[in-house]
Design a protein around this motif. Structure first.
Motif, mmCIF file in Angstrom:
data_model
loop_
_atom_site.group_PDB
_atom_site.id
_atom_site.type_symbol
_atom_site.label_atom_id
_atom_site.label_comp_id
_atom_site.label_asym_id
_atom_site.label_seq_id
_atom_site.Cartn_x
_atom_site.Cartn_y
_atom_site.Cartn_z
ATOM 1 N N TRP A 36 0.870 -1.289 0.027
ATOM 2 C CA TRP A 36 -0.143 0.025 0.005
ATOM 3 C C TRP A 36 0.853 1.164 -0.205
ATOM 4 O O TRP A 36 1.832 1.337 0.850
ATOM 5 N N PHE A 37 0.633 2.044 -0.867
ATOM 6 C CA PHE A 37 1.204 3.481 -1.025
ATOM 7 C C PHE A 37 0.389 4.543 -0.827
ATOM 8 O O PHE A 37 -1.073 4.356 -1.022
ATOM 9 N N ARG A 38 0.480 5.719 -0.635
ATOM 10 C CA ARG A 38 -0.173 6.837 -0.652
ATOM 11 C C ARG A 38 0.544 8.114 -1.177
ATOM 12 O O ARG A 38 1.754 8.282 -1.119
ATOM 13 N N GLN A 39 -0.287 9.008 -1.627
ATOM 14 C CA GLN A 39 0.017 10.100 -1.957
ATOM 15 C C GLN A 39 -0.844 11.190 -1.633
ATOM 16 O O GLN A 39 -2.039 11.409 -2.190
ATOM 17 N N ALA A 40 -0.147 12.253 -1.020
ATOM 18 C CA ALA A 40 -1.129 13.351 -0.513
ATOM 19 C C ALA A 40 -0.699 14.587 -1.588
ATOM 20 O O ALA A 40 0.384 14.564 -2.331
ATOM 21 N N LYS A 43 2.905 16.110 -2.710
ATOM 22 C CA LYS A 43 3.790 15.140 -1.932
ATOM 23 C C LYS A 43 4.096 14.114 -3.031
ATOM 24 O O LYS A 43 3.331 13.665 -3.750
ATOM 25 N N GLU A 44 5.275 13.501 -2.656
ATOM 26 C CA GLU A 44 5.784 12.095 -3.566
ATOM 27 C C GLU A 44 4.992 10.975 -2.835
ATOM 28 O O GLU A 44 4.563 11.081 -1.592
ATOM 29 N N ARG A 45 4.673 10.019 -3.744
ATOM 30 C CA ARG A 45 4.234 8.772 -3.188
ATOM 31 C C ARG A 45 4.985 8.271 -2.392
ATOM 32 O O ARG A 45 6.128 8.144 -2.553
ATOM 33 N N GLU A 46 4.237 7.593 -1.337
ATOM 34 C CA GLU A 46 5.006 7.010 -0.260
ATOM 35 C C GLU A 46 4.754 5.561 0.058
ATOM 36 O O GLU A 46 3.482 5.417 0.063
ATOM 37 N N GLY A 47 5.633 4.517 0.373
ATOM 38 C CA GLY A 47 5.138 3.357 0.929
ATOM 39 C C GLY A 47 4.540 3.520 2.268
ATOM 40 O O GLY A 47 5.321 4.129 3.218
ATOM 41 N N VAL A 48 3.453 2.779 2.565
ATOM 42 C CA VAL A 48 2.770 2.799 3.931
ATOM 43 C C VAL A 48 3.121 1.311 4.365
ATOM 44 O O VAL A 48 3.447 1.105 5.763
ATOM 45 N N SER A 49 2.840 0.509 3.773
ATOM 46 C CA SER A 49 2.840 -1.247 4.337
ATOM 47 C C SER A 49 2.900 -1.875 3.241
ATOM 48 O O SER A 49 2.585 -1.826 2.231
ATOM 49 N N ASN A 57 5.412 -11.999 5.335
ATOM 50 C CA ASN A 57 6.089 -10.856 6.323
ATOM 51 C C ASN A 57 5.581 -9.637 5.860
ATOM 52 O O ASN A 57 5.409 -9.216 4.955
ATOM 53 N N THR A 58 5.116 -8.780 7.035
ATOM 54 C CA THR A 58 4.793 -7.173 6.821
ATOM 55 C C THR A 58 6.026 -6.265 7.452
ATOM 56 O O THR A 58 6.770 -6.616 7.975
ATOM 57 N N TYR A 59 5.728 -5.152 6.874
ATOM 58 C CA TYR A 59 6.392 -3.940 6.745
ATOM 59 C C TYR A 59 5.435 -2.796 7.159
ATOM 60 O O TYR A 59 4.487 -2.885 6.402
ATOM 61 N N TYR A 60 5.892 -1.889 8.049
ATOM 62 C CA TYR A 60 4.987 -0.521 8.175
ATOM 63 C C TYR A 60 6.016 0.425 8.170
ATOM 64 O O TYR A 60 7.045 0.360 8.591
ATOM 65 N N ALA A 61 5.656 1.666 7.500
ATOM 66 C CA ALA A 61 6.188 2.942 7.722
ATOM 67 C C ALA A 61 6.227 3.240 9.055
ATOM 68 O O ALA A 61 5.292 3.022 9.718
ATOM 69 N N LYS A 65 2.999 2.898 12.049
ATOM 70 C CA LYS A 65 3.390 1.555 12.739
ATOM 71 C C LYS A 65 2.524 1.660 14.125
ATOM 72 O O LYS A 65 2.362 2.780 14.807
ATOM 73 N N GLY A 66 1.710 0.635 14.426
ATOM 74 C CA GLY A 66 0.929 0.251 15.629
ATOM 75 C C GLY A 66 -0.537 1.105 15.495
ATOM 76 O O GLY A 66 -1.303 0.846 16.122
ATOM 77 N N ARG A 67 -0.609 1.538 14.193
ATOM 78 C CA ARG A 67 -2.048 1.915 13.917
ATOM 79 C C ARG A 67 -2.455 1.506 12.704
ATOM 80 O O ARG A 67 -3.855 1.079 12.775
ATOM 81 N N PHE A 68 -1.915 0.907 11.699
ATOM 82 C CA PHE A 68 -2.354 0.282 10.696
ATOM 83 C C PHE A 68 -1.774 -1.113 10.740
ATOM 84 O O PHE A 68 -0.845 -1.621 11.146
ATOM 85 N N THR A 69 -2.617 -2.071 10.126
ATOM 86 C CA THR A 69 -2.312 -3.497 9.922
ATOM 87 C C THR A 69 -2.821 -3.925 8.398
ATOM 88 O O THR A 69 -3.849 -3.826 8.137
#
Length: 122
Positions: A36-40, A43-49, A57-61, A65-69
């Protein structure tokens, strides 16, 4: 070719929750990492998770972290992003991404969805 369709975006107050879904047109769990990426605006597109193929295996920005799953339902070819404790700075268009690398050729295959708008009001 993999087609991805996001859904679940919308308007929510700060502190609220949303669950985004990414539907894949083909079976992806064994071969594709899903991100999942997002772009405001402005701003540039950024990786979220992201969630890896295979073991999942999972990764979070750090910002989420701690809010998204992130999770995946392999039987339905769906990947979810559960977003809790949303903040105004989470406002963005959220995009689903599928990626795999052919190890024989080292060619990367990358696919994007059309995006879904998430707006968090203060």
């Amino acid at each position: 070719e993999v087609q991805l369709v996001e859904s679940g975006g919308g308007l929510v107050q700060a502190g609220g929750s949303l669950r985004l879904s990414c539907a894949a047109s083909v079976f992806t769990s064994d071969d594709y990492a899903i991100g999942w990426f997002r772009q405001a605006p402005g701003k540039e597109r950024e990786g979220v998770s992201c969630i890896s193929s295979g073991h999942g295996n999972t990764y979070y920005a750090d910002s989420v972290k701690g809010r998204f799953t992130i999770s995946r339902d392999n039987a339905k070819n769906l990947v979810y992003l559960q977003m809790n404790s949303l903040k105004p700075e989470d406002t963005a268009v959220y995009y689903c991404n599928a990626k795999r690398t052919d190890l024989a050729t080292m060619r990367a295959y990358v696919y994007w969805g059309q995006g879904t708008q998430v707006t968090v009001s203060s």
